[in-house]
Motif scaffolding. Structure first.
Motif, mmCIF file in Angstrom:
data_model
loop_
_atom_site.group_PDB
_atom_site.id
_atom_site.type_symbol
_atom_site.label_atom_id
_atom_site.label_comp_id
_atom_site.label_asym_id
_atom_site.label_seq_id
_atom_site.Cartn_x
_atom_site.Cartn_y
_atom_site.Cartn_z
ATOM 1 N N GLY A 165 0.802 -1.248 0.026
ATOM 2 C CA GLY A 165 -0.100 0.055 0.232
ATOM 3 C C GLY A 165 0.870 1.205 0.056
ATOM 4 N N GLN A 166 2.231 0.982 0.407
ATOM 5 C CA GLN A 166 2.785 2.419 0.571
ATOM 6 C C GLN A 166 3.885 2.539 -0.670
ATOM 7 N N ALA A 167 3.950 1.420 -1.598
ATOM 8 C CA ALA A 167 4.956 1.671 -2.779
ATOM 9 C C ALA A 167 4.756 2.818 -3.680
ATOM 10 N N GLY A 168 3.307 3.285 -3.705
ATOM 11 C CA GLY A 168 3.230 4.288 -4.709
ATOM 12 C C GLY A 168 3.653 5.852 -3.821
ATOM 13 N N ASN A 169 3.510 5.470 -2.645
ATOM 14 C CA ASN A 169 3.981 6.937 -1.755
ATOM 15 C C ASN A 169 5.581 6.974 -1.795
ATOM 16 N N VAL A 170 6.213 6.015 -2.146
ATOM 17 C CA VAL A 170 7.802 6.370 -2.155
ATOM 18 C C VAL A 170 8.461 6.102 -3.525
ATOM 19 N N MET A 171 7.554 6.056 -4.568
ATOM 20 C CA MET A 171 8.139 5.917 -6.001
ATOM 21 C C MET A 171 8.948 7.034 -6.376
ATOM 22 N N GLU A 172 8.809 8.064 -5.740
ATOM 23 C CA GLU A 172 9.450 9.150 -6.460
ATOM 24 C C GLU A 172 11.106 9.165 -5.924
ATOM 25 N N ASN A 173 11.263 8.256 -5.001
ATOM 26 C CA ASN A 173 12.687 7.995 -4.642
ATOM 27 C C ASN A 173 12.994 6.594 -4.882
ATOM 28 N N ASP A 174 13.729 6.236 -6.120
ATOM 29 C CA ASP A 174 14.109 5.130 -6.468
ATOM 30 C C ASP A 174 14.534 3.863 -5.655
ATOM 31 N N LYS B 7 -2.831 3.638 -20.732
ATOM 32 C CA LYS B 7 -3.320 4.867 -21.507
ATOM 33 C C LYS B 7 -1.896 5.604 -22.109
ATOM 34 N N PRO B 8 -2.345 6.254 -22.876
ATOM 35 C CA PRO B 8 -1.190 6.998 -23.606
ATOM 36 C C PRO B 8 -0.259 8.038 -22.624
ATOM 37 N N GLN B 9 -1.100 8.679 -21.465
ATOM 38 C CA GLN B 9 -0.200 9.216 -20.507
ATOM 39 C C GLN B 9 0.517 8.316 -19.817
ATOM 40 N N GLY B 10 0.388 7.170 -19.733
ATOM 41 C CA GLY B 10 1.300 6.176 -19.086
ATOM 42 C C GLY B 10 2.806 6.367 -19.919
ATOM 43 N N LEU B 11 2.716 6.875 -20.886
ATOM 44 C CA LEU B 11 3.725 6.755 -21.580
ATOM 45 C C LEU B 11 4.857 8.003 -21.446
ATOM 46 N N ILE B 12 3.917 9.165 -20.977
ATOM 47 C CA ILE B 12 4.749 10.486 -20.719
ATOM 48 C C ILE B 12 5.361 10.398 -19.454
ATOM 49 N N LYS B 13 6.824 10.733 -19.260
ATOM 50 C CA LYS B 13 7.344 10.808 -18.124
ATOM 51 C C LYS B 13 7.148 11.774 -17.320
ATOM 52 N N ASN B 14 7.035 11.353 -16.230
ATOM 53 C CA ASN B 14 6.725 12.225 -15.138
ATOM 54 C C ASN B 14 7.832 13.131 -14.744
ATOM 55 N N ALA B 15 7.608 14.349 -15.049
ATOM 56 C CA ALA B 15 8.453 15.583 -15.323
ATOM 57 C C ALA B 15 9.079 15.677 -13.931
ATOM 58 N N ASN B 16 8.230 15.768 -12.851
ATOM 59 C CA ASN B 16 8.964 16.245 -11.490
ATOM 60 C C ASN B 16 9.969 15.395 -11.155
ATOM 61 N N ARG B 17 9.725 13.927 -11.323
ATOM 62 C CA ARG B 17 10.484 13.203 -10.916
ATOM 63 C C ARG B 17 12.126 13.167 -11.517
ATOM 64 N N ARG B 18 12.114 13.594 -12.815
ATOM 65 C CA ARG B 18 13.562 13.667 -13.382
ATOM 66 C C ARG B 18 13.886 15.093 -13.645
ATOM 67 N N GLN B 19 12.935 16.013 -13.437
ATOM 68 C CA GLN B 19 13.375 17.308 -13.807
ATOM 69 C C GLN B 19 14.649 18.120 -13.701
ATOM 70 N N PHE B 20 15.208 17.661 -12.548
ATOM 71 C CA PHE B 20 16.278 18.347 -11.900
ATOM 72 C C PHE B 20 17.629 18.185 -12.822
ATOM 73 N N LEU B 21 17.285 17.049 -13.489
ATOM 74 C CA LEU B 21 18.582 16.289 -14.285
ATOM 75 C C LEU B 21 19.136 17.407 -15.348
ATOM 76 N N ILE B 161 9.308 2.147 -13.132
ATOM 77 C CA ILE B 161 7.891 2.188 -13.586
ATOM 78 C C ILE B 161 7.474 3.650 -13.301
ATOM 79 N N GLU B 162 6.772 3.957 -14.269
ATOM 80 C CA GLU B 162 6.515 5.587 -14.041
ATOM 81 C C GLU B 162 4.961 5.766 -13.356
ATOM 82 N N ASN B 163 4.243 4.844 -13.793
ATOM 83 C CA ASN B 163 2.730 5.061 -13.384
ATOM 84 C C ASN B 163 2.442 4.280 -12.081
ATOM 85 N N VAL B 164 1.802 4.988 -11.241
ATOM 86 C CA VAL B 164 1.644 4.367 -10.134
ATOM 87 C C VAL B 164 0.663 3.310 -10.146
ATOM 88 N N ASP B 165 -0.282 3.179 -10.830
ATOM 89 C CA ASP B 165 -1.056 2.052 -11.101
ATOM 90 C C ASP B 165 -0.333 0.783 -11.521
#
Lengths: 272, 234
Positions: A165-174, B7-21, B161-165
């Motif tokens: 349940g928490q995986a999505g909450n920490v996914m921003e940190n690989d 969904k097509p959105q699933g292929l779009i990179k999460n900008a926040n996650r990598r933007q600092f680079l 994996i970029e998409n939380v689902d």
């Protein structure tokens, strides 16, 4: 994974060049103190370095600390449970290798999460709560081996759902995500073992995997641990309709998450 | 229905996650420091698809195809197990376990195929000639290899994996693979600590992870179809 590797892989979430430079230079300084997982000279680490780390991506760090302290609470519970079980002598000698190993893993998880929260993220690791494993006098797990096994299954299956349940909450940190996943699968191995052990001893007919939402012969108070496990639809696909495989088997093939409040509701039964 | 997951959105990179680079790497390079682990996933690998193999693809689709490839391997294995001599003469407990695992892995495989829709890779060709399906130890040792490999593969892929689902779906499956792995290991060495052995779990209590290359190299002992994973994130 050691903690320097973890630190190595943490990335500054900021657009400020100054903060980025500071992050990377502080990290280099931090590195010189050696492998933190071996607790080398932690007292000698200048406080300025520790306080500089969480300054990067403060909001994100606070969120990670919250999630990991939640996980740490559960690990405290599990470790204390197995340690008390081993000390009590309730465990059958033939099963001692199993529960010693599980105890060792839970202690390792406690130590790992404590280090990450305290020394990598610069937070305050949650202290071990006082537990009441009788749940107000309802159980005698350290006198009755069947009850010990039943609660063990309950804790392990809950742990699997909690991490999921928490995986999505920490996914921003690989790195934190990977560590959480790597604990999650260990908890699932424990759960499978304990479930099968109970059935081998004739106490239940559960398998290593969860069929529908069944709690088997566990006390009714544990039903919340299995609620929702009967799900057979994932990503909009009903897998029973898709495959023709029976719903029991399909439900076994996917474990379901629980959110933090659901897990704390379960765990609160065992808080003194 | 099958298009709901992808969904097509699933292929779009999460900008926040990598933007600092985008600017961060310049800053770090200027400071003369080595940046480890902070990589961008947007690298484009120009390697063309292989003529007689499959191309997993890039981004989350590529990772879902990676999972689909592993589930194809596991499903094919258990499909062969339940047709074999070991299963015919197995104990009631082991028959139940193998029968369950065949259904679980087939369900996983069919799920990924449906979820991926047109993006799904073709059926893989497998070669199980190294496994003796009439021999209990041969089957159980192969099952142990496949299940442990599956867990390490999902654990290693999660971070990409970029998409939380999709991450949640992978999480729902990996714990079941771990349950399988523990059961198989206990059949091989009952009552021992092997169900969660030190060969897999380190001193921090963390299970082994394997990267795409390590997993597909191990799988290539049983999969004859070439798998191009060059576009997967790194």
């Amino acid at each position: 994974m050691n903690l320097l590797k973890l630190l190595d892989k943490m990335c500054p979430e900021t657009n400020s060049p100054e903060e980025k430079d500071m992050f990377f230079s502080r990290r280099e300084a931090f590195r010189q103190f050696g492998d933190m997982s071996k607790k080398v000279a932690m007292a000698a680490v200048p406080l300025g370095i520790l306080s500089a780390l969480p300054k990067v991506a403060k909001a994100d760090t606070a969120s990670l600390i919250g999630v990991l302290n939640f996980a740490l609470t559960l690990e405290h519970l599990e470790y204390r449970y197995y340690q008390m079980g081993i000390e009590s002598g309730v465990i059958d000698g033939a099963d001692s290798a199993i529960f010693m190993k599980i105890r060792d893993h839970e202690l390792a998880h406690v130590n790992f999460l404590t280090e990450v929260v305290g020394n990598v993220l610069g937070g305050t690791p949650v202290a071990e709560p006082d537990f009441d494993f009788t749940a107000g006098g309802n159980f005698m797990p350290f006198e009755d081996y069947g009850q010990f096994l039943a609660l063990s299954q309950a804790f392990e299956d809950t742990g699997v759902r909690a991490y999921k349940g928490q995986a999505g909450n920490v996914m921003e940190n690989d790195v934190v995500l990977t560590a959480a996943l790597s604990i999650h699968s260990v908890e699932a191995r424990h759960a499978s073992m304990v479930r099968r052990l109970r059935t081998k001893k004739g106490q239940d007919d559960v398998k290593g995997w969860i069929t529908n939402g069944s709690n088997g012969t566990l006390p009714a108070a544990t039903q919340a641990i299995y609620a929702g496990e009967e799900n057979v639809s994932h990503g909009g696909v009903n897998v029973v309709d898709l495959t023709g495989i029976d719903a029991g088997a399909v439900s076994e093939g996917w474990d379901e998450p629980l959110n933090k409040d659901q897990v704390l509701g379960i765990a609160s039964l065992f808080l003194a | 229905m099958k298009n709901e997951l992808i969904k097509p959105q699933g292929l779009i990179k999460n900008a926040n996650r990598r933007q600092f680079l985008k600017t961060g790497s310049l800053s770090v390079a200027a400071a003369g420091l080595i940046m480890v682990g902070c990589k961008d996933v947007e690298e484009i690998n120009p390697m063309p698809p292989m003529g007689d193999g499959v191309m997993l693809g890039s981004g989350d689709i590529g990772i879902l195809n990676y999972a689909y490839a592993l589930e194809q391997l596991e499903a094919a294995f258990y499909g062969a197990v339940i047709q074999g001599g070991y299963f015919a003469n197995a104990s009631a407990e082991e028959k139940t376990i193998m029968g369950d695992l065949e259904k679980h892995e087939r369900a996983h495989k069919e799920f990924f195929k449906a979820a991926l829709g047109d993006a799904a890779i073709a059926d893989l060709e497998v070669d199980f000639s190294a496994i003796n399906f009439g021999d209990r130890m041969s089957v159980l040792n192969a099952a142990k290899t496949f299940e442990d490999l599956g867990v390490a593969a999902y654990n290693g892929a999660g971070q990409y994996i970029e998409n939380v689902d999709y991450l949640l779906i992978a999480g729902k499956i990996v714990s079941v693979e771990a349950r399988h792995a523990a059961a198989i290991r206990d059949l091989l060495n009952p009552g021992s600590a092997d169900f969660a052995g030190d060969d897999l779990i380190d001193e921090n209590g963390l299970e082994r992870t394997l990267n795409f290359s390590q997993v597909l190299t191990a799988a290539s002992a049983y999969v004859t179809t070439p798998i191009d994973f060059s576009q997967l994130p790194s």
